[in-house]
Design an enzyme around this catalytic site. Structure first.
Site, PDB file in Angstrom:
ATOM      1  N   ASP A   1     -26.739  29.528 -13.890  1.00 49.59           N
ATOM      2  CA  ASP A   1     -26.142  30.376 -12.617  1.00 49.59           C
ATOM      3  C   ASP A   1     -26.639  31.966 -13.398  1.00 49.59           C
ATOM      4  OD1 ASP A   1     -24.220  31.348 -10.473  1.00 49.59           O
ATOM      5  OD2 ASP A   1     -23.811  29.338 -10.403  1.00 49.59           O
TER       6      ASP A   1
ATOM      7  N   HIS B   1     -21.536  35.946  -9.093  1.00 52.12           N
ATOM      8  CA  HIS B   1     -21.691  34.007  -8.812  1.00 52.12           C
ATOM      9  C   HIS B   1     -20.776  33.632  -9.812  1.00 52.12           C
ATOM     10  CE1 HIS B   1     -23.490  30.935  -6.798  1.00 52.12           C
ATOM     11  NE2 HIS B   1     -23.482  31.906  -5.911  1.00 52.12           N
TER      12      HIS B   1
ATOM     13  N   SER C   1     -21.609  27.102  -2.788  1.00 53.65           N
ATOM     14  CA  SER C   1     -22.007  27.483  -4.306  1.00 53.65           C
ATOM     15  C   SER C   1     -20.410  27.600  -5.326  1.00 53.65           C
ATOM     16  CB  SER C   1     -22.062  29.182  -4.800  1.00 53.65           C
ATOM     17  OG  SER C   1     -23.340  29.410  -4.229  1.00 53.65           O
TER      18      SER C   1
END
Length: 460
Positions: free
Chosen positions: A173, A222, A386
């Site tokens: 990620d 994220h 996600s």
């Protein structure tokens, strides 16, 4: 989630056919870490002629290092340390090539694809994830934070199987802010991002993007958000869904600004290199909350991540990917690869989210709207497939832990079958493209227990 699809200028990826890869080509890691010079010739024949004709001078490396390190087989050239699995799945045969002139790249790609020695060729493209988490300056809403976990019976699942520290989850990620007070200690990670301003079109790069290193520090939020779902310490959030399993972060996506919002962006070669290294480090599960839409590929392009997905499955690694956030019925990669567990998103009523990408390849769905998790500045409330994918990755880690506790193997095929068979039906009729239903963590562990019993009974 969205794949930007832009080409990395002057860079292409060539996968040669089995037995066609010359031994003199160094690995990318050898060039970066030990100062080895990239090769200026590949085959001394048609590949070199085409590259020089259309692109001028060239520099070439193997994208992936061999699983067997130099100290394990001293005196053996790197090209001879790749094992049969690396050769057959193709990871040993992927070349990253940089040419001098980018003007004739389409013609070059077309010409290379016609060579008998070339399995396939593609431009090195950008893949990414828009990010729109809502930061909370104080403590998260405790009741709302628990709701998503309770919807899938994750607390009960952790009571059934607390997780085994020997089972490792890889998080590919934007990296993780490992110093966050509500994240359990992480295993050592690394960074494979190498971008510069010339490759990102209208996006403005921020932070550490130019050279890969060993520090997977998150500059987007994220990856930190995904990590909180998997590995939160229970301070202000519910405990991480992977329980006592280990978490290894790798930063495969750098940071950029798009319309004043931070997004994660990375080249396909950055992502694949990070994935390969995670697999060789021994992870059992990899969470992949990124993707490239099929519409961003040329008609004759092989799907991205093909070789590294095959390699992971051959090594018994469970691959979990977000289906996408387009709200359409379409295929994103790696989610659409056979063997990958593609995850859609549902809301608090267990109904599919409007943004969730649909398709026959989607295995199941999980909570993905307004998920409370860790952020760069405290906590955040985030939405997207996600953040649905890490719930499934967490349950995969618990299933792997339970199987290991029973001294039984958990294959990628069995894990997917169990997740699909144990999923709760959607509360509304007519749902298409969202998979078999909604993740039920406890039911998955119980179904696995039954399947392992059956496997034991079938043994002679």
């Amino acid at each position: 989630m969205n794949g930007y699809g832009a080409r990395v200028p002057r860079r292409l990826l060539i996968t040669l056919r089995l037995g066609e890869t010359p031994e003199h080509l160094p690995s990318l890691l050898a060039c970066r870490r030990y100062g080895v010079t990239p090769a200026e010739s590949i085959d001394g024949g048609p590949i070199d002629r085409l590259l020089r004709h259309h692109g001028g001078a060239l520099r070439c490396t193997r994208l992936h290092n061999s699983r067997t390190r130099h100290d394990q087989r001293p005196g053996t050239a790197g090209a001879r340390r790749y094992d049969d699995v690396e050769q057959l799945t193709g990871v040993a045969r992927v070349l990253r090539v940089l040419v001098q002139d980018d003007r004739h790249m389409p013609a070059l790609l077309q010409a290379l694809a016609q060579l008998a020695s070339v399995e396939h060729v593609r431009p090195d493209q950008l893949s990414g994830i828009p990010f729109d988490g809502v930061t909370a300056p104080g403590r998260p809403d405790e009741l709302a934070a628990w709701q998503s976990r309770e919807l899938i019976r994750l607390p009960e699942a952790l009571g059934f199987e607390p997780g085994d520290p020997a089972v490792l989850v890889g998080l590919a990620d934007t990296g993780v802010m490992g110093s966050h007070s509500d994240l359990e200690p992480l295993r050592r990670g690394f960074d494979t991002v190498d971008l510069d301003a010339s490759v990102t079109g209208g996006l403005t790069l921020i932070g550490d993007n130019h050279l890969s290193d060993e520090e997977p520090d998150d500059e987007v939020g994220h990856g930190t958000g995904c990590a909180g779902i998997l590995h939160a310490g229970g301070l202000s959030l519910p405990p991480g869904g992977a329980g006592q399993c280990g978490l290894t972060p790798v930063r495969v996506l750098g940071a950029a600004l798009q319309n004043d919002k931070r997004v994660g962006i990375g080249a396909l070669s950055n992502i694949d290199a990070g994935m390969k290294r995670l697999i060789d480090l021994g992870v059992k599960v990899i969470n992949m909350s990124f993707g490239t839409p099929e519409s961003a590929l040329r008609p004759d392009d092989a799907p991205p991540h093909q070789e590294v997905v095959r390699y992971a499955l051959a090594r018994g690694v469970l691959l979990v990917a977000a289906s996408g956030n387009s709200g359409k019925e379409e295929r994103y990669f790696p989610a659409a690869h056979p063997g990958v567990i593609a995850v859609g998103a549902v809301d608090a009523a267990l109904k599919p989210c409007s943004f969730s990408t649909r398709g026959g390849h989607v295995a199941l769905s999980a909570p993905g709207r307004d998920i409370w998790t860790t952020g760069l500045t405290g906590y955040q409330r985030a939405s997207g497939t996600s953040f649905a994918a890490p719930f499934v990755s967490a349950v995969c880690a618990l299933m792997a832990s339970y199987a290991q506790r029973r001294a039984m193997p958990l294959t990628p095929e069995l894990a997917r079958e169990v997740l699909v068979a144990s999923a709760r039906p959607f509360p509304v009729a007519g749902v298409e493209g969202g998979g078999a239903g909604v993740l039920d963590a406890l039911a998955a562990l119980q179904a696995l227990d039954t399947r392992l019993d059956a496997l034991l009974e079938d043994e002679p």
